[in-house]
Design a protein around this motif. Structure first.
Motif, short mmCIF file in Angstrom:
data_model
loop_
_atom_site.label_atom_id
_atom_site.label_comp_id
_atom_site.label_asym_id
_atom_site.label_seq_id
_atom_site.Cartn_x
_atom_site.Cartn_y
_atom_site.Cartn_z
N TYR A 1 66.23 -25.30 -49.26
CA TYR A 1 66.57 -24.41 -50.37
C TYR A 1 65.59 -23.25 -50.34
CZ TYR A 1 67.20 -22.92 -55.29
OH TYR A 1 67.42 -22.20 -56.44
N GLY A 2 66.07 -22.08 -49.93
CA GLY A 2 65.19 -20.93 -49.82
C GLY A 2 66.00 -19.66 -49.75
N GLY A 3 65.31 -18.55 -49.47
CA GLY A 3 65.98 -17.27 -49.39
C GLY A 3 65.11 -16.22 -48.74
N ALA A 4 65.72 -15.06 -48.42
CA ALA A 4 65.05 -13.90 -47.83
C ALA A 4 64.36 -14.23 -46.51
CB ALA A 4 64.04 -13.31 -48.81
N SER A 5 64.90 -15.23 -45.79
CA SER A 5 64.36 -15.65 -44.49
C SER A 5 62.94 -16.20 -44.58
CB SER A 5 64.41 -14.49 -43.48
OG SER A 5 65.73 -14.10 -43.24
N THR A 6 62.50 -16.61 -45.76
CA THR A 6 61.17 -17.19 -45.91
C THR A 6 61.06 -18.48 -45.11
OG1 THR A 6 60.94 -16.23 -48.11
CG2 THR A 6 59.51 -18.09 -47.58
N ASN A 7 60.01 -18.59 -44.31
CA ASN A 7 59.76 -19.78 -43.48
C ASN A 7 60.98 -20.14 -42.63
OD1 ASN A 7 57.08 -20.27 -44.18
ND2 ASN A 7 57.65 -21.38 -46.04
N THR A 8 61.61 -19.12 -42.06
CA THR A 8 62.75 -19.31 -41.16
C THR A 8 62.33 -18.92 -39.76
OG1 THR A 8 64.31 -18.86 -42.95
CG2 THR A 8 65.13 -18.66 -40.69
N TYR A 9 62.46 -19.86 -38.81
CA TYR A 9 61.93 -19.68 -37.45
C TYR A 9 62.97 -20.06 -36.40
CZ TYR A 9 57.35 -19.67 -39.81
OH TYR A 9 56.28 -19.38 -40.62
N LEU A 10 62.92 -19.36 -35.28
CA LEU A 10 63.66 -19.77 -34.10
C LEU A 10 62.73 -20.62 -33.24
CD1 LEU A 10 66.13 -19.69 -32.26
CD2 LEU A 10 65.23 -17.56 -31.28
N VAL A 11 63.11 -21.87 -33.00
CA VAL A 11 62.27 -22.81 -32.28
C VAL A 11 62.85 -23.03 -30.88
CG1 VAL A 11 61.30 -25.13 -32.24
CG2 VAL A 11 61.62 -23.95 -34.43
N ARG A 12 62.06 -22.75 -29.86
CA ARG A 12 62.51 -22.93 -28.48
C ARG A 12 61.78 -24.08 -27.78
NH1 ARG A 12 65.66 -18.73 -26.90
NH2 ARG A 12 65.54 -16.78 -28.09
N ASP A 13 60.58 -24.41 -28.26
CA ASP A 13 59.75 -25.42 -27.62
C ASP A 13 59.60 -26.62 -28.56
OD1 ASP A 13 57.57 -26.03 -25.42
OD2 ASP A 13 56.65 -26.43 -27.36
N ALA A 14 59.81 -27.83 -28.02
CA ALA A 14 59.78 -29.03 -28.86
C ALA A 14 58.42 -29.27 -29.49
CB ALA A 14 60.22 -30.24 -28.05
N ALA A 15 57.34 -29.12 -28.70
CA ALA A 15 56.01 -29.38 -29.24
C ALA A 15 55.65 -28.36 -30.32
CB ALA A 15 54.98 -29.34 -28.10
N GLU A 16 56.01 -27.09 -30.08
CA GLU A 16 55.72 -26.06 -31.09
C GLU A 16 56.54 -26.30 -32.35
OE1 GLU A 16 56.36 -22.27 -29.33
OE2 GLU A 16 54.68 -22.45 -27.91
N GLY A 17 57.79 -26.74 -32.19
CA GLY A 17 58.62 -27.02 -33.35
C GLY A 17 58.08 -28.19 -34.15
N ASP A 18 57.62 -29.22 -33.47
CA ASP A 18 57.02 -30.38 -34.14
C ASP A 18 55.82 -29.95 -34.97
OD1 ASP A 18 56.22 -32.87 -34.95
OD2 ASP A 18 55.79 -33.63 -32.94
N ALA A 19 54.95 -29.16 -34.35
CA ALA A 19 53.74 -28.70 -35.05
C ALA A 19 54.10 -27.81 -36.24
CB ALA A 19 52.83 -27.95 -34.08
N LEU A 20 55.09 -26.94 -36.07
CA LEU A 20 55.50 -26.05 -37.15
C LEU A 20 56.09 -26.83 -38.31
CD1 LEU A 20 56.07 -23.22 -38.28
CD2 LEU A 20 58.20 -23.22 -36.95
N ALA A 21 57.00 -27.77 -38.01
CA ALA A 21 57.60 -28.56 -39.08
C ALA A 21 56.56 -29.37 -39.82
CB ALA A 21 58.67 -29.48 -38.49
N ARG A 22 55.62 -29.97 -39.08
CA ARG A 22 54.55 -30.74 -39.74
C ARG A 22 53.72 -29.85 -40.66
NH1 ARG A 22 53.51 -35.81 -37.96
NH2 ARG A 22 54.80 -36.51 -36.20
#
Length: 427
Positions: free
Chosen positions: A153-174
């Motif tokens: 639940y959000g808006g204005a692209s706040t905390n919206t990311y394109l994730v290409r790498d699994a390790a980076e995505g894991d770290a970002l989500a955490r």
């Protein structure tokens, strides 16, 4: 008319001045506001246009509703994504219609929205909700990479990311989940969605939106909105009416938006639906149960109609019909988002040159020299070019000329930097 309208106001809404212009001549206004830094600062301005009640917590909704009912509240509306849940709670307590009996949940939870759209056969984007830091592996396995990570639940692209790498995505989500409240819900999580690659749309963006007004279940599309290209990761740079689509694809976009609105159970109010233009055809990005950003001003110039007023009239039970959009000219907004790194805006050069360009009606700077810009991946508009041109070819040429003429000067922790409008999106 003396049927007071409740306007639930919060960050991201139409500006108070626009609300006053659209609604104050129509009916008495009652503002309901959550208590936060933004609404506290804006309360004195809101009080110039109507009475104000604060809603301090979920437990105080009934008290606020009693206060509003005592003043004859006859309808309720919000122009803020962030205020949708509070508006729904107040509407239930007051017995007033808002969006639809079952629409609020999928409009404020993107996983529920995706599930409802899939169940209705409208779209089948792969997705997975993340509510704990350990959910990443299952989510990535469901969607594959690349994928889009954003708040439920959000808006204005706040905390919206394109994730290409699994390790980076894991770290970002955490990180986002451990920090808490990545979006508007203090207890909310994230959603990982299949990335929809766009097709080559030349000088324009590979996505559009559909602006709709729903009146007692009748869905009227106001316009399909074309876009200027995004800059990384998902920051917008402009919008225009009509879009640069052929008739067949525009009809397809309108049909998908109509089917999505129906699937989510939206029966009243303004709706902003976003779609990606992929090589295999339009696909749904998301449906938002409120007025799209900048659309009211675009409608005033292009239609001679005020969408803030239209939303208020619908909330009061009126049958509203808006004029058809002419295709004889192209009406546009072009803007430049703030850098993703924190900085201070030193100045903007070239504004007078832009104001003198053929096709430009207004050039406004929202961020003044000396303003501290917090950074982040959301869209924060620093300025706005408003105008009209004869056709899409002229718009493309004018937008490029504006980007070349403007120079933005910033002070970062590691030094000063000056960039053209064309290069700003890389920051």
């Amino acid at each position: 008319m003396n049927r007071p309208l409740v306007v639930v106001y919060d960050l991201g809404a139409a500006p108070p001045g626009d609300i006053a212009v659209g609604l104050a001549p129509l009916t008495p206004l009652l503002f309901a506001i959550p208590v936060n830094e933004h609404t506290t600062a804006m309360r004195p301005l809101l009080e110039q246009f109507g009475q104000v009640v604060e809603v301090e917590s979920e437990e105080s909704v009934d008290d606020a509703a009693e206060w509003l009912a005592a003043r004859g509240a006859a309808g309720i509306v919000t122009y803020s994504e962030k205020a949708l849940r509070l508006t729904g709670a107040l509407a239930r307590a007051l017995g007033l219609p808002h969006l639809g009996d079952h629409a609020l949940a999928p409009l404020t939870d993107k996983a529920r929205q995706r599930a409802a759209l899939r169940a209705a056969g409208v779209d089948a984007v792969r997705f997975h909700a993340l509510t704990t830091p350990d959910d990443w592996a299952a989510a990535a396995a469901e969607t594959g990479l690349p994928a889009v990570l954003k708040p439920l639940y959000g808006g204005a692209s706040t905390n919206t990311y394109l994730v290409r790498d699994a390790a980076e995505g894991d770290a970002l989500a955490r990180r986002l989940l451990e920090e808490g409240a990545p979006g508007y819900d203090p207890h909310g999580g994230l959603i990982l969605e299949e990335y929809l690659p766009g097709r080559d749309c030349g000088p324009f963006g590979d996505y559009v939106s559909v602006e709709s007004l729903v009146v007692a279940g009748r869905i009227d599309h106001i316009a399909v909105t074309g876009k200027l290209p995004m800059v990384p990761p998902f920051r917008e740079t402009g919008r225009f009416w009509p879009p640069s689509l052929d008739t067949v694809e525009e009809d397809e976009v309108r049909t998908i938006a109509r089917d999505a609105i129906t699937a989510l159970g939206i029966t009243t109010g303004l709706v902003h639906t976003e779609l990606k233009l992929t090589p295999s055809g339009p696909r749904l990005i998301e449906v938002n149960g409120r007025l799209g950003g900048g659309m009211n001003e675009l409608a005033i110039h292009a239609l001679g109609a005020n969408l803030v007023e239209a939303g208020g009239r619908v909330a009061l039970g009126e049958d509203v019909k808006l004029p058809e959009l002419s295709t004889d000219e192209v009406f546009f907004h072009q803007f430049h988002p703030a850098p993703r790194r924190p900085c201070v805006l030193v100045g903007v050069d070239g504004g007078d040159d832009v104001r003198g360009m053929s096709g430009v009606g207004v050039y406004r700077v929202f961020s003044r020299p000396g303003a501290a810009l917090a950074g982040g991946v959301h869209t924060q508009e620093m300025d706005m070019v408003i105008g009209r041109v004869a056709d899409h070819a002229e718009l493309a040429a004018l937008a490029a000329a504006v980007d070349d003429r403007l120079v933005f000067r910033f002070s970062f922790d590691d030094g000063d930097l000056a960039v053209s409008g064309a290069d700003l999106g890389a920051l």
